[in-house]
Motif scaffolding. Structure first.
Motif, PDB file in Angstrom:
ATOM      1  N   ALA A  66     -49.488   3.699 -21.857  1.00  0.00           N
ATOM      2  CA  ALA A  66     -49.301   2.367 -22.426  1.00  0.00           C
ATOM      3  C   ALA A  66     -48.113   1.621 -21.815  1.00  0.00           C
ATOM      4  CB  ALA A  66     -49.121   2.467 -23.940  1.00  0.00           C
ATOM      5  N   PRO A  91     -51.967  -0.930 -26.855  1.00  0.00           N
ATOM      6  CA  PRO A  91     -52.382  -0.808 -28.251  1.00  0.00           C
ATOM      7  C   PRO A  91     -52.516  -2.149 -28.962  1.00  0.00           C
ATOM      8  CG  PRO A  91     -50.068  -0.274 -28.017  1.00  0.00           C
ATOM      9  CD  PRO A  91     -50.607  -0.487 -26.630  1.00  0.00           C
ATOM     10  N   TYR A  97     -47.630  -7.052 -27.445  1.00  0.00           N
ATOM     11  CA  TYR A  97     -46.965  -5.828 -26.989  1.00  0.00           C
ATOM     12  C   TYR A  97     -45.650  -6.149 -26.285  1.00  0.00           C
ATOM     13  CZ  TYR A  97     -46.836  -1.018 -25.140  1.00  0.00           C
ATOM     14  OH  TYR A  97     -46.501   0.280 -24.846  1.00  0.00           O
TER      15      TYR A  97
END
Length: 141
Positions: A66, A91, A97
């Motif tokens: 990620a 995510p 993010y």
């Protein structure tokens, strides 16, 4: 149909050689890597990825992560240096993010690695019982 997952944010910009099955390794780790351990962790990541590369020399290799600060980025950097493909699973929507990265240098590093990714997938999952709870998507688990 209401799917829990969105279509890929960026369609794959790579092609795998027909007949070869890629080996995919997923990585997640601590965000706060103590500076005194960073070099040892980077060396360990490099050694492990090289060992995998040696064991499976003909298979394409993909590292998934990620790109969070810390261990994720260390692994992504090591993989890219060894010629692996990088797959990024976010995510949240990228815009959301990116709010996690308060330091401009961290945001720049994130975007630099993201630009090198073979593919990026944003996961848009609704928390269970979202209609019954006021849930912040960023902290839902």
């Amino acid at each position: 149909m209401n799917s829990r997952y969105a279509e890929p944010a960026h369609p794959p910009a790579y092609a795998l050689e027909p007949g070869l099955v890629p080996h995919v390794i997923g990585v997640t780790g601590h965000r706060d890597v103590a500076p005194e351990y960073a070099a040892a962790i980077a060396q360990c990541l490099n050694l492990k990825l090289r060992a995998f590369q040696t064991a499976y020399p003909n298979s394409p290799k993909i590292l998934l992560c990620a790109l969070a600060e810390g261990a994720d980025r260390m692994a992504a950097t090591a993989a890219l240096e060894l010629g692996w493909m990088l797959g990024v699973i976010l995510p949240l929507a990228q815009e959301d993010y990116e709010r996690d990265f308060e330091d401009p240098e961290s945001l720049q590093a994130f975007r630099g690695l993201l630009a090198q990714a073979a593919f990026v997938q944003e996961v848009h999952a609704e928390p269970l019982h979202a209609d019954s709870w006021k849930v912040d998507q960023r902290t839902a688990g």
